[in-house]
Design a protein around this motif. Structure first.
Motif, PDB file in Angstrom:
ATOM      1  N   PHE A 265      13.960  -7.125 -16.402  1.00 37.54           N
ATOM      2  CA  PHE A 265      13.482  -7.062 -15.021  1.00 37.54           C
ATOM      3  C   PHE A 265      12.118  -7.718 -14.801  1.00 37.54           C
ATOM      4  CE2 PHE A 265      16.154  -3.336 -15.954  1.00 37.54           C
ATOM      5  CZ  PHE A 265      17.248  -3.663 -15.164  1.00 37.54           C
ATOM      6  N   SER A 266      11.845  -8.801 -15.518  1.00 43.87           N
ATOM      7  CA  SER A 266      10.646  -9.636 -15.313  1.00 43.87           C
ATOM      8  C   SER A 266       9.360  -8.819 -15.222  1.00 43.87           C
ATOM      9  CB  SER A 266      10.816 -10.502 -14.065  1.00 43.87           C
ATOM     10  OG  SER A 266      11.946 -11.333 -14.199  1.00 43.87           O
ATOM     11  N   PRO A 267       8.951  -8.178 -16.310  1.00 41.76           N
ATOM     12  CA  PRO A 267       7.745  -7.348 -16.253  1.00 41.76           C
ATOM     13  C   PRO A 267       6.468  -8.184 -16.237  1.00 41.76           C
ATOM     14  CG  PRO A 267       8.485  -7.495 -18.503  1.00 41.76           C
ATOM     15  CD  PRO A 267       9.522  -8.219 -17.659  1.00 41.76           C
TER      16      PRO A 267
ATOM     17  N   PRO B 239       5.830  -4.004 -11.123  1.00 44.15           N
ATOM     18  CA  PRO B 239       5.429  -3.693  -9.750  1.00 44.15           C
ATOM     19  C   PRO B 239       6.644  -3.591  -8.833  1.00 44.15           C
ATOM     20  CG  PRO B 239       5.005  -6.003 -10.228  1.00 44.15           C
ATOM     21  CD  PRO B 239       5.507  -5.386 -11.505  1.00 44.15           C
ATOM     22  N   ILE B 240       6.661  -2.564  -8.008  1.00 43.32           N
ATOM     23  CA  ILE B 240       7.748  -2.341  -7.060  1.00 43.32           C
ATOM     24  C   ILE B 240       7.134  -2.232  -5.668  1.00 43.32           C
ATOM     25  CG2 ILE B 240       9.631  -0.797  -6.390  1.00 43.32           C
ATOM     26  CD1 ILE B 240       9.606   0.157  -9.397  1.00 43.32           C
ATOM     27  N   ALA B 241       7.428  -3.187  -4.824  1.00 45.06           N
ATOM     28  CA  ALA B 241       6.853  -3.223  -3.474  1.00 45.06           C
ATOM     29  C   ALA B 241       7.441  -2.112  -2.617  1.00 45.06           C
ATOM     30  CB  ALA B 241       7.107  -4.574  -2.826  1.00 45.06           C
ATOM     31  N   LEU B 242       6.572  -1.511  -1.806  1.00 46.09           N
ATOM     32  CA  LEU B 242       6.958  -0.494  -0.831  1.00 46.09           C
ATOM     33  C   LEU B 242       6.519  -0.979   0.549  1.00 46.09           C
ATOM     34  CD1 LEU B 242       5.781   2.710  -2.758  1.00 46.09           C
ATOM     35  CD2 LEU B 242       8.114   1.815  -2.596  1.00 46.09           C
ATOM     36  N   PRO B 243       6.959  -0.328   1.614  1.00 47.51           N
ATOM     37  CA  PRO B 243       6.526  -0.747   2.958  1.00 47.51           C
ATOM     38  C   PRO B 243       5.013  -0.599   3.157  1.00 47.51           C
ATOM     39  CG  PRO B 243       8.427   0.733   3.087  1.00 47.51           C
ATOM     40  CD  PRO B 243       7.961   0.749   1.667  1.00 47.51           C
ATOM     41  N   ALA B 244       4.499  -1.338   4.118  1.00 48.35           N
ATOM     42  CA  ALA B 244       3.114  -1.229   4.597  1.00 48.35           C
ATOM     43  C   ALA B 244       2.082  -1.489   3.507  1.00 48.35           C
ATOM     44  CB  ALA B 244       2.883   0.141   5.229  1.00 48.35           C
ATOM     45  N   ASN B 245       2.312  -2.499   2.665  1.00 47.02           N
ATOM     46  CA  ASN B 245       1.369  -2.938   1.625  1.00 47.02           C
ATOM     47  C   ASN B 245       1.208  -1.971   0.455  1.00 47.02           C
ATOM     48  OD1 ASN B 245       0.779  -5.417   2.784  1.00 47.02           O
ATOM     49  ND2 ASN B 245      -0.881  -4.568   4.021  1.00 47.02           N
ATOM     50  N   PHE B 246       2.006  -0.923   0.387  1.00 50.62           N
ATOM     51  CA  PHE B 246       1.955  -0.008  -0.754  1.00 50.62           C
ATOM     52  C   PHE B 246       2.872  -0.520  -1.868  1.00 50.62           C
ATOM     53  CE2 PHE B 246       0.446   2.823   2.569  1.00 50.62           C
ATOM     54  CZ  PHE B 246      -0.562   3.520   1.913  1.00 50.62           C
ATOM     55  N   TYR B 247       2.626  -0.051  -3.077  1.00 51.42           N
ATOM     56  CA  TYR B 247       3.488  -0.369  -4.213  1.00 51.42           C
ATOM     57  C   TYR B 247       3.344   0.725  -5.272  1.00 51.42           C
ATOM     58  CZ  TYR B 247      -0.853  -2.076  -6.376  1.00 51.42           C
ATOM     59  OH  TYR B 247      -2.132  -2.182  -6.858  1.00 51.42           O
TER      60      TYR B 247
ATOM     61  N   VAL C 110       0.087   4.104  -8.249  1.00 53.73           N
ATOM     62  CA  VAL C 110       0.451   3.962  -6.841  1.00 53.73           C
ATOM     63  C   VAL C 110      -0.690   3.185  -6.206  1.00 53.73           C
ATOM     64  CG1 VAL C 110       0.937   5.138  -4.674  1.00 53.73           C
ATOM     65  CG2 VAL C 110       1.716   6.143  -6.832  1.00 53.73           C
ATOM     66  N   GLY C 111      -0.357   2.038  -5.616  1.00 55.52           N
ATOM     67  CA  GLY C 111      -1.411   1.168  -5.120  1.00 55.52           C
ATOM     68  C   GLY C 111      -1.238   0.742  -3.687  1.00 55.52           C
ATOM     69  N   TYR C 112      -2.308   0.126  -3.186  1.00 54.75           N
ATOM     70  CA  TYR C 112      -2.322  -0.391  -1.822  1.00 54.75           C
ATOM     71  C   TYR C 112      -3.032  -1.738  -1.834  1.00 54.75           C
ATOM     72  CZ  TYR C 112      -3.189  -0.835   3.174  1.00 54.75           C
ATOM     73  OH  TYR C 112      -3.215  -1.289   4.471  1.00 54.75           O
ATOM     74  N   HIS C 113      -2.379  -2.766  -1.268  1.00 55.22           N
ATOM     75  CA  HIS C 113      -2.977  -4.105  -1.175  1.00 55.22           C
ATOM     76  C   HIS C 113      -3.930  -4.134   0.017  1.00 55.22           C
ATOM     77  CE1 HIS C 113      -0.377  -5.775  -4.231  1.00 55.22           C
ATOM     78  NE2 HIS C 113       0.705  -5.337  -3.582  1.00 55.22           N
TER      79      HIS C 113
ATOM     80  N   SER D  97      -5.898  -6.723   0.536  1.00 56.48           N
ATOM     81  CA  SER D  97      -5.825  -8.120   0.934  1.00 56.48           C
ATOM     82  C   SER D  97      -4.990  -8.823  -0.134  1.00 56.48           C
ATOM     83  CB  SER D  97      -7.235  -8.731   1.006  1.00 56.48           C
ATOM     84  OG  SER D  97      -7.757  -8.903  -0.302  1.00 56.48           O
ATOM     85  N   PRO D  98      -4.715 -10.125   0.013  1.00 58.54           N
ATOM     86  CA  PRO D  98      -3.978 -10.812  -1.052  1.00 58.54           C
ATOM     87  C   PRO D  98      -4.697 -10.773  -2.407  1.00 58.54           C
ATOM     88  CG  PRO D  98      -3.890 -12.098   0.960  1.00 58.54           C
ATOM     89  CD  PRO D  98      -4.855 -10.966   1.214  1.00 58.54           C
ATOM     90  N   LYS D  99      -6.028 -10.664  -2.407  1.00 58.52           N
ATOM     91  CA  LYS D  99      -6.784 -10.656  -3.663  1.00 58.52           C
ATOM     92  C   LYS D  99      -7.098  -9.263  -4.175  1.00 58.52           C
ATOM     93  CE  LYS D  99      -9.217 -15.050  -3.529  1.00 58.52           C
ATOM     94  NZ  LYS D  99     -10.477 -15.732  -3.804  1.00 58.52           N
ATOM     95  N   TRP D 100      -7.316  -8.300  -3.301  1.00 61.67           N
ATOM     96  CA  TRP D 100      -7.837  -6.993  -3.699  1.00 61.67           C
ATOM     97  C   TRP D 100      -6.820  -5.872  -3.467  1.00 61.67           C
ATOM     98  CZ3 TRP D 100     -12.299  -6.586  -6.317  1.00 61.67           C
ATOM     99  CH2 TRP D 100     -13.200  -7.654  -6.225  1.00 61.67           C
ATOM    100  N   SER D 101      -6.757  -4.960  -4.442  1.00 60.69           N
ATOM    101  CA  SER D 101      -5.914  -3.772  -4.330  1.00 60.69           C
ATOM    102  C   SER D 101      -6.670  -2.582  -4.904  1.00 60.69           C
ATOM    103  CB  SER D 101      -4.608  -3.943  -5.118  1.00 60.69           C
ATOM    104  OG  SER D 101      -3.882  -5.045  -4.660  1.00 60.69           O
ATOM    105  N   VAL D 102      -6.259  -1.388  -4.497  1.00 55.48           N
ATOM    106  CA  VAL D 102      -6.770  -0.154  -5.098  1.00 55.48           C
ATOM    107  C   VAL D 102      -5.570   0.652  -5.588  1.00 55.48           C
ATOM    108  CG1 VAL D 102      -8.911  -0.013  -3.785  1.00 55.48           C
ATOM    109  CG2 VAL D 102      -6.831   1.019  -2.860  1.00 55.48           C
ATOM    110  N   GLU D 103      -5.778   1.375  -6.686  1.00 56.06           N
ATOM    111  CA  GLU D 103      -4.698   2.152  -7.277  1.00 56.06           C
ATOM    112  C   GLU D 103      -5.175   3.527  -7.700  1.00 56.06           C
ATOM    113  OE1 GLU D 103      -2.315  -1.555  -9.421  1.00 56.06           O
ATOM    114  OE2 GLU D 103      -3.152   0.047 -10.658  1.00 56.06           O
ATOM    115  N   ALA D 104      -4.312   4.515  -7.515  1.00 56.77           N
ATOM    116  CA  ALA D 104      -4.440   5.809  -8.188  1.00 56.77           C
ATOM    117  C   ALA D 104      -3.482   5.731  -9.364  1.00 56.77           C
ATOM    118  CB  ALA D 104      -4.054   6.947  -7.253  1.00 56.77           C
ATOM    119  N   SER D 105      -3.941   6.121 -10.538  1.00 52.13           N
ATOM    120  CA  SER D 105      -3.106   5.896 -11.699  1.00 52.13           C
ATOM    121  C   SER D 105      -3.176   7.039 -12.695  1.00 52.13           C
ATOM    122  CB  SER D 105      -3.493   4.549 -12.311  1.00 52.13           C
ATOM    123  OG  SER D 105      -3.840   4.559 -13.608  1.00 52.13           O
ATOM    124  N   TYR D 106      -2.075   7.191 -13.411  1.00 49.88           N
ATOM    125  CA  TYR D 106      -1.934   8.211 -14.464  1.00 49.88           C
ATOM    126  C   TYR D 106      -1.596   7.486 -15.766  1.00 49.88           C
ATOM    127  CZ  TYR D 106       0.568  11.666 -17.319  1.00 49.88           C
ATOM    128  OH  TYR D 106       1.005  12.454 -18.345  1.00 49.88           O
ATOM    129  N   VAL D 107      -2.329   7.799 -16.824  1.00 50.28           N
ATOM    130  CA  VAL D 107      -2.099   7.206 -18.145  1.00 50.28           C
ATOM    131  C   VAL D 107      -1.933   8.348 -19.146  1.00 50.28           C
ATOM    132  CG1 VAL D 107      -3.078   5.757 -19.973  1.00 50.28           C
ATOM    133  CG2 VAL D 107      -3.459   5.155 -17.571  1.00 50.28           C
TER     134      VAL D 107
END
Length: 195
Positions: free
Chosen positions: A62-64, A88-96, A150-153, A155-165
């Motif tokens: 699946f092209s990681p 990455p899995i795109a969601l509506p409204a710039n979320f992923y 879980v992230g939010y774009h 802009s095309p260059k910048w995103s923010v993410e909440a993440s669990y590792v």
């Protein structure tokens, strides 16, 4: 610590190549350290990541994207490096959302000796108990590294993410101790080559 410095240098090199090749993104974030059931270690983890663009010739998985991560703790010597795949899995409204899996190497403790071993002096028991009660026993320095963001774009260059590792030997690299590490945090991503 030398291995972490080498990994950081490799990560910086990858980031430099990415800016030249116009591919991938670099991420930086802060994570709460050891939020799992043991809750033995403290401090924060400062993480620096690099993710490639999707690798199209790996379409059979699946092209990681490939991710490389370096993490340093502000309080204890449980640092780690990790590398693996994420999707990455795109969601509506710039979320992923972005699940991932990799392998990690930690400088944290493993094979912590038993507190109740026969023949120990009181000082040895106290010393071992202190380590047992304040450090994670990973069982092995080589660990699995599943993650979810879980992230939010912005802009095309910048995103923010909440993440669990999560780090764990999964009872595969080691039989016995497998306390694992759970980190939760936020990070900012910058994508190269986007105008």
């Amino acid at each position: 610590m030398k291995i972490l410095l080498k990994a950081a240098l490799a990560l910086a090199t990858l980031a430099g190549m990415a800016s030249t090749a116009h591919a991938g993104e670099i991420l930086g974030g802060v994570y709460a350290h050891d939020l799992g059931p043991a809750d033995r270690e403290g401090g924060a983890d400062i993480m620096l990541d690099y993710r490639t663009d999707k690798i199209s010739y790996l379409k059979w998985i699946f092209s990681p994207e490939v991710h490389v991560m370096v993490s340093a703790n502000t309080s204890v010597s449980t640092d780690f490096i990790a590398a693996g795949f994420s999707w990455p899995i795109a969601l509506p409204a710039n979320f992923y959302i972005q699940p991932g899996i990799g392998l990690a190497y930690t400088t944290g403790k493993y094979d912590i000796p038993a507190v109740n071993a026969p023949g120990l002096t009181p000082a040895q028991v106290a010393s071992r108990y202190h380590v047992y009660s304040t450090r994670i026993d990973f069982g092995d320095p080589v660990l699995f590294e599943p993650e979810l963001a879980v992230g939010y774009h912005l802009s095309p260059k910048w995103s923010v993410e909440a993440s669990y590792v999560h780090l764990s030997n999964g009872q595969i690299f080691h039989q016995g101790k497998n306390e694992g590490l759970d980190d939760v945090g936020v990070r900012v991503a910058y994508r190269f080559g986007v105008h």
